[in-house]
Design a protein around this motif. Structure first.
Motif, PDB file in Angstrom:
ATOM      1  N   ASP A   6       0.690  -1.244  -0.002  1.00 38.34           N
ATOM      2  CA  ASP A   6       0.094  -0.123   0.003  1.00 38.34           C
ATOM      3  C   ASP A   6       0.806   1.126   0.004  1.00 38.34           C
ATOM      4  O   ASP A   6       0.824   2.231  -0.597  1.00 38.34           O
ATOM      5  N   PHE A   7       1.856   1.300   0.828  1.00 36.68           N
ATOM      6  CA  PHE A   7       2.780   2.456   0.798  1.00 36.68           C
ATOM      7  C   PHE A   7       4.177   2.184   0.996  1.00 36.68           C
ATOM      8  O   PHE A   7       4.641   0.944   1.284  1.00 36.68           O
ATOM      9  N   VAL A   8       4.977   3.197   0.480  1.00 39.70           N
ATOM     10  CA  VAL A   8       6.324   3.524   0.869  1.00 39.70           C
ATOM     11  C   VAL A   8       6.431   4.740   1.582  1.00 39.70           C
ATOM     12  O   VAL A   8       6.028   5.752   1.231  1.00 39.70           O
ATOM     13  N   VAL A   9       7.148   4.531   2.845  1.00 35.75           N
ATOM     14  CA  VAL A   9       7.100   5.637   3.865  1.00 35.75           C
ATOM     15  C   VAL A   9       8.576   5.853   3.998  1.00 35.75           C
ATOM     16  O   VAL A   9       9.358   5.215   4.398  1.00 35.75           O
ATOM     17  N   THR A  10       8.868   7.277   3.915  1.00 36.00           N
ATOM     18  CA  THR A  10      10.192   7.836   4.461  1.00 36.00           C
ATOM     19  C   THR A  10      10.214   8.535   5.460  1.00 36.00           C
ATOM     20  O   THR A  10       9.174   9.449   5.987  1.00 36.00           O
ATOM     21  N   TYR A  11      11.036   8.134   6.641  1.00 37.13           N
ATOM     22  CA  TYR A  11      11.064   8.769   7.984  1.00 37.13           C
ATOM     23  C   TYR A  11      12.052   9.844   8.151  1.00 37.13           C
ATOM     24  O   TYR A  11      13.029   9.722   7.284  1.00 37.13           O
ATOM     25  N   GLU A  12      12.188  10.402   9.066  1.00 36.73           N
ATOM     26  CA  GLU A  12      13.069  11.662   9.546  1.00 36.73           C
ATOM     27  C   GLU A  12      14.626  11.041   9.656  1.00 36.73           C
ATOM     28  O   GLU A  12      15.528  11.706   9.388  1.00 36.73           O
ATOM     29  N   SER A  13      14.663   9.898   9.942  1.00 37.60           N
ATOM     30  CA  SER A  13      15.681   9.140  10.408  1.00 37.60           C
ATOM     31  C   SER A  13      16.460   8.749   8.986  1.00 37.60           C
ATOM     32  O   SER A  13      17.750   8.317   9.157  1.00 37.60           O
ATOM     33  N   GLY A  14      15.921   8.953   7.933  1.00 44.20           N
ATOM     34  CA  GLY A  14      16.338   8.244   6.686  1.00 44.20           C
ATOM     35  C   GLY A  14      15.926   6.982   6.349  1.00 44.20           C
ATOM     36  O   GLY A  14      16.019   6.375   5.267  1.00 44.20           O
TER      37      GLY A  14
ATOM     38  N   THR B 267      13.284   3.884   5.219  1.00 42.96           N
ATOM     39  CA  THR B 267      12.186   3.749   4.165  1.00 42.96           C
ATOM     40  C   THR B 267      11.678   2.586   4.558  1.00 42.96           C
ATOM     41  O   THR B 267      12.629   1.340   4.790  1.00 42.96           O
ATOM     42  N   GLU B 268      10.383   2.582   4.498  1.00 44.76           N
ATOM     43  CA  GLU B 268       9.708   1.217   4.962  1.00 44.76           C
ATOM     44  C   GLU B 268       8.339   1.122   3.936  1.00 44.76           C
ATOM     45  O   GLU B 268       7.703   2.252   3.659  1.00 44.76           O
ATOM     46  N   PHE B 269       8.082  -0.179   3.760  1.00 49.51           N
ATOM     47  CA  PHE B 269       7.098  -0.346   2.966  1.00 49.51           C
ATOM     48  C   PHE B 269       6.006  -0.899   3.934  1.00 49.51           C
ATOM     49  O   PHE B 269       6.287  -1.817   4.682  1.00 49.51           O
TER      50      PHE B 269
ATOM     51  N   ASP C  47       1.171 -12.302   5.605  1.00 48.46           N
ATOM     52  CA  ASP C  47       1.869 -13.049   4.668  1.00 48.46           C
ATOM     53  C   ASP C  47       3.355 -13.050   4.955  1.00 48.46           C
ATOM     54  O   ASP C  47       4.269 -12.212   4.293  1.00 48.46           O
ATOM     55  N   PRO C  48       4.109 -13.987   5.780  1.00 48.74           N
ATOM     56  CA  PRO C  48       5.307 -13.784   5.874  1.00 48.74           C
ATOM     57  C   PRO C  48       6.348 -14.037   4.607  1.00 48.74           C
ATOM     58  O   PRO C  48       7.524 -13.432   4.535  1.00 48.74           O
ATOM     59  N   ALA C  49       5.732 -14.597   3.595  1.00 47.16           N
ATOM     60  CA  ALA C  49       6.510 -14.823   2.533  1.00 47.16           C
ATOM     61  C   ALA C  49       6.878 -13.355   1.722  1.00 47.16           C
ATOM     62  O   ALA C  49       8.036 -13.163   1.219  1.00 47.16           O
ATOM     63  N   VAL C  50       5.857 -12.399   1.996  1.00 44.04           N
ATOM     64  CA  VAL C  50       6.204 -11.073   1.285  1.00 44.04           C
ATOM     65  C   VAL C  50       7.272 -10.247   2.176  1.00 44.04           C
ATOM     66  O   VAL C  50       8.079  -9.706   1.588  1.00 44.04           O
ATOM     67  N   THR C  51       7.080 -10.391   3.387  1.00 44.88           N
ATOM     68  CA  THR C  51       8.076  -9.626   4.534  1.00 44.88           C
ATOM     69  C   THR C  51       9.242 -10.215   3.937  1.00 44.88           C
ATOM     70  O   THR C  51      10.457  -9.388   3.882  1.00 44.88           O
ATOM     71  N   GLU C  52       9.512 -11.679   3.831  1.00 42.08           N
ATOM     72  CA  GLU C  52      10.790 -12.440   3.817  1.00 42.08           C
ATOM     73  C   GLU C  52      11.451 -11.765   2.156  1.00 42.08           C
ATOM     74  O   GLU C  52      12.514 -11.538   2.157  1.00 42.08           O
ATOM     75  N   ALA C  53      10.565 -11.739   1.311  1.00 46.34           N
ATOM     76  CA  ALA C  53      10.871 -11.610  -0.266  1.00 46.34           C
ATOM     77  C   ALA C  53      11.657  -9.937  -0.129  1.00 46.34           C
ATOM     78  O   ALA C  53      12.444  -9.799  -0.445  1.00 46.34           O
ATOM     79  N   PHE C  54      10.736  -8.994   0.586  1.00 50.78           N
ATOM     80  CA  PHE C  54      11.372  -7.941   0.805  1.00 50.78           C
ATOM     81  C   PHE C  54      12.806  -7.717   1.266  1.00 50.78           C
ATOM     82  O   PHE C  54      13.354  -6.715   1.072  1.00 50.78           O
ATOM     83  N   ALA C  55      12.810  -8.177   2.473  1.00 56.38           N
ATOM     84  CA  ALA C  55      13.900  -8.321   3.225  1.00 56.38           C
ATOM     85  C   ALA C  55      15.043  -8.926   2.206  1.00 56.38           C
ATOM     86  O   ALA C  55      16.258  -8.520   2.652  1.00 56.38           O
TER      87      ALA C  55
ATOM     88  N   VAL D 133      15.617  -8.374  -0.735  1.00 61.86           N
ATOM     89  CA  VAL D 133      16.043  -7.290  -1.560  1.00 61.86           C
ATOM     90  C   VAL D 133      16.586  -6.125  -0.743  1.00 61.86           C
ATOM     91  O   VAL D 133      16.600  -4.961  -1.144  1.00 61.86           O
ATOM     92  N   GLN D 134      16.909  -6.325   0.485  1.00 60.97           N
ATOM     93  CA  GLN D 134      17.086  -5.225   1.528  1.00 60.97           C
ATOM     94  C   GLN D 134      16.227  -3.990   1.478  1.00 60.97           C
ATOM     95  O   GLN D 134      16.311  -2.830   1.693  1.00 60.97           O
ATOM     96  N   ARG D 135      14.842  -4.305   1.521  1.00 63.45           N
ATOM     97  CA  ARG D 135      13.640  -3.414   1.776  1.00 63.45           C
ATOM     98  C   ARG D 135      12.995  -3.890   2.952  1.00 63.45           C
ATOM     99  O   ARG D 135      12.694  -4.957   3.040  1.00 63.45           O
ATOM    100  N   ARG D 136      12.639  -3.053   3.684  1.00 71.99           N
ATOM    101  CA  ARG D 136      11.860  -3.415   5.143  1.00 71.99           C
ATOM    102  C   ARG D 136      10.325  -3.142   4.621  1.00 71.99           C
ATOM    103  O   ARG D 136       9.914  -2.332   4.312  1.00 71.99           O
ATOM    104  N   HIS D 137       9.601  -4.370   5.163  1.00 71.69           N
ATOM    105  CA  HIS D 137       8.187  -4.409   4.872  1.00 71.69           C
ATOM    106  C   HIS D 137       7.444  -4.849   6.035  1.00 71.69           C
ATOM    107  O   HIS D 137       7.999  -5.531   6.976  1.00 71.69           O
ATOM    108  N   ARG D 138       6.387  -4.146   6.553  1.00 73.82           N
ATOM    109  CA  ARG D 138       5.667  -4.398   7.764  1.00 73.82           C
ATOM    110  C   ARG D 138       4.178  -4.275   7.467  1.00 73.82           C
ATOM    111  O   ARG D 138       3.415  -3.273   6.525  1.00 73.82           O
TER     112      ARG D 138
END
Length: 204
Positions: free
Chosen positions: A76-84, A86-88, A97-105, A107-112
């Motif tokens: 749904d979102f990509v969010v950028t925080y003041e700390s720098g 980035t999170e999906f 679906d843990p498979a989704v969060t794992e897939a993003f991890a 490729v070095q992208r955080r998903h929640r």
């Protein structure tokens, strides 16, 4: 292996267009620099919370996807925080679906996943929606300076005490715009916004 490859621009555009036929309220946003579209009211509600989260710099909708288990998955979102950081984020009812969060991890992208209970808990969502009704309004410079000067003298004022300071702007329009644009801060969690709600200068 096709899994974990990014979605193409055409695939993302198709997802975006399907969501663009939906209408969810409130319509206005504050920290989304692009056109915002939502697949569900729950996603729209989460966006309201992002707009009043003081740690969020910006967010966008449906702008990145991965192939996961043979399908395109677009959060749904990509969010950028003041700390720098980035999170999906995805707004969900209960399950994830843990498979989704794992897939993003991978490729070095955080998903929640953010569940409905966390989105609707307490008064923050309703208060955010009330404020966002005024997101497209503006406050006159005279009223803005007058209110900030009064806060510099007193430290804090209630909403009711601020009303007499407005000469050119409807008071709640001006207060809401200044909270959303981080000139002012108020507690959005304790209770519904009311005449006794305290207002202070926003401090990072």
């Amino acid at each position: 292996m096709l899994d974990r490859l990014p979605a193409t621009e055409a695939e993302l555009e198709a997802v975006f267009l399907r969501a663009s036929v939906n209408t969810f309220y409130p319509k206005a946003t504050v920290r989304c620099p692009d056109d915002a579209v939502f697949r569900t009211q729950l996603a729209r509600d989460l966006a309201c919370l992002l707009d009043v989260d003081d740690t969020v710099v910006a967010w966008s909708t449906l702008c990145f996807g991965l192939r996961v288990d043979g399908r395109i998955y677009v959060p749904d979102f990509v969010v950028t925080y003041e700390s720098g950081r980035t999170e999906f984020l995805d707004a969900v009812e209960l399950t994830d679906d843990p498979a989704v969060t794992e897939a993003f991890a991978c490729v070095q992208r955080r998903h929640r996943y953010v569940p409905r209970l966390a989105i609707e808990e307490g008064w923050r969502l309703q208060n955010a929606k009330d404020l966002l009704r005024y997101a497209r309004h503006r406050i006159s410079l005279n009223d803005r300076v007058r209110l900030l000067a009064a806060l510099d003298e007193t430290g804090s004022l209630t909403v009711a005490e601020c009303f007499h300071l407005f000469r050119e702007t409807q008071p709640m329009s001006g207060i809401s715009w200044m909270v959303l644009n981080r000139f002012l801060s108020m507690d959005l969690d304790a209770a519904p916004i009311g005449p006794e709600t305290l207002i202070r200068r926003f401090v990072r």
